[in-house]
Design a protein around this motif. Structure first.
Motif, short mmCIF file in Angstrom:
data_model
loop_
_atom_site.label_atom_id
_atom_site.label_comp_id
_atom_site.label_asym_id
_atom_site.label_seq_id
_atom_site.Cartn_x
_atom_site.Cartn_y
_atom_site.Cartn_z
N LEU A 135 0.99 -1.38 -0.22
CA LEU A 135 -0.26 -0.34 0.00
C LEU A 135 0.86 1.49 -0.02
O LEU A 135 0.43 2.26 -0.64
N THR A 136 1.75 0.83 0.40
CA THR A 136 2.79 2.57 1.27
C THR A 136 3.72 3.18 -0.32
O THR A 136 3.80 3.98 -0.75
N GLU A 137 4.12 1.70 -1.05
CA GLU A 137 4.53 1.68 -2.04
C GLU A 137 3.79 2.34 -3.36
O GLU A 137 3.79 2.53 -4.70
N LEU A 138 2.73 1.62 -3.18
CA LEU A 138 1.21 1.56 -4.38
C LEU A 138 1.17 3.41 -4.54
O LEU A 138 0.43 4.28 -5.01
N GLU A 139 0.96 4.08 -3.00
CA GLU A 139 0.47 5.74 -2.70
C GLU A 139 1.54 5.77 -3.28
O GLU A 139 1.67 7.01 -4.19
N ALA A 140 2.92 5.84 -2.80
CA ALA A 140 4.11 6.87 -2.81
C ALA A 140 4.35 6.60 -5.17
O ALA A 140 4.30 7.86 -5.23
N GLU A 141 3.24 5.83 -5.72
CA GLU A 141 4.09 5.58 -7.01
C GLU A 141 2.26 7.04 -7.64
O GLU A 141 3.16 6.99 -8.87
N GLN A 142 1.63 6.75 -7.15
CA GLN A 142 0.98 8.15 -7.96
C GLN A 142 1.33 9.81 -6.80
O GLN A 142 1.54 9.90 -6.94
N LYS A 143 1.17 10.53 -8.57
CA LYS A 143 1.43 11.95 -8.64
C LYS A 143 0.15 11.99 -7.68
O LYS A 143 0.33 13.59 -7.34
N ALA A 144 -0.65 11.87 -7.24
CA ALA A 144 -2.20 12.70 -6.99
C ALA A 144 -2.97 11.50 -6.15
O ALA A 144 -2.51 10.33 -5.98
N PRO A 145 -3.14 12.09 -4.72
CA PRO A 145 -3.73 10.86 -3.84
C PRO A 145 -4.59 9.73 -4.99
O PRO A 145 -5.69 10.54 -5.54
N ILE A 146 -4.98 8.81 -4.37
CA ILE A 146 -6.03 8.10 -5.15
C ILE A 146 -7.00 8.08 -5.04
O ILE A 146 -7.88 8.85 -4.32
N HIS A 147 -8.27 8.15 -6.60
CA HIS A 147 -9.16 8.59 -6.22
C HIS A 147 -10.00 7.36 -7.16
O HIS A 147 -9.70 6.73 -8.27
#
Length: 181
Positions: A135-147
């Motif tokens: 989850l931490t890696e997934l969130e770090a890969e995103q340039k914006a908050p996940i929506h």
């Protein structure tokens, strides 16, 4: 119902893939909540081609290696959308070997039962750590908050549910161990 069929259709809705790519997806993010082996995937791909839900093109990799690159057909897309939108009854998995052992806990002595539960607790804690790292890696890969419109939104939802499931399992194991004291 052939759920594997819909898993494959969903993967191909995201992108064209080889059988190898599909098998790898079951070892990756998809494998966090659904599994399939090569021996299941390849026969299912053949069925899906016959049913005209997917098609393939043969591509050459390297000098001679031929691979089938599968893609979703319009008929396959329609079938996938029908399945996704279908309202199903709550599906509860009935196969949990640890729960089966727990049901027969009276056959164990106290130390054996505590060891069984301690081992399960350690395994679940490691699994939770791994899920939280993903989850931490997934969130770090995103340039914006996940929506909702994020390509990884589905993965995010499944991953956060898996984390909550493991946290609940860990709490239950800890309470159970306390009862054994």
């Amino acid at each position: 119902m052939r759920v594997l069929k819909f898993a494959i259709l969903g993967l191909l809705e995201q992108d064209k893939m080889t059988g190898y790519d599909i098998a790898a997806a079951f070892k990756g993010a998809l494998g966090q909540f659904w599994s399939a082996k090569h021996s299941q995937i390849y026969p299912e791909l053949k069925k899906l081609v016959v049913e005209e839900l997917i098609a393939f093109e043969t591509v050459i990799q390297g000098e001679k290696l031929e691979k089938k690159l599968y893609s979703l057909t319009a008929k396959g897309t329609a079938e996938l959308m029908d399945w996704i939108q279908r309202v199903e009854a709550v599906n509860v998995s009935n196969k949990d070997e640890f729960m089966l052992k727990t049901y027969f806990i009276a056959a164990m002595d106290k130390q054996e039962a505590q060891q069984l539960f301690s081992n399960q607790l350690n395994s679940r804690q490691r699994k939770l750590e791994k899920l939280e790292q993903i989850l931490t890696e997934l969130e770090a890969e995103q340039k914006a908050p996940i929506h909702f419109s994020s390509p990884e939104f589905g993965h995010y939802l499944v991953l956060t549910r898996a984390i909550e499931r493991e946290k609940g399992y860990i709490q239950w194991l800890e309470r159970s161990l306390a009862l054994m004291e």
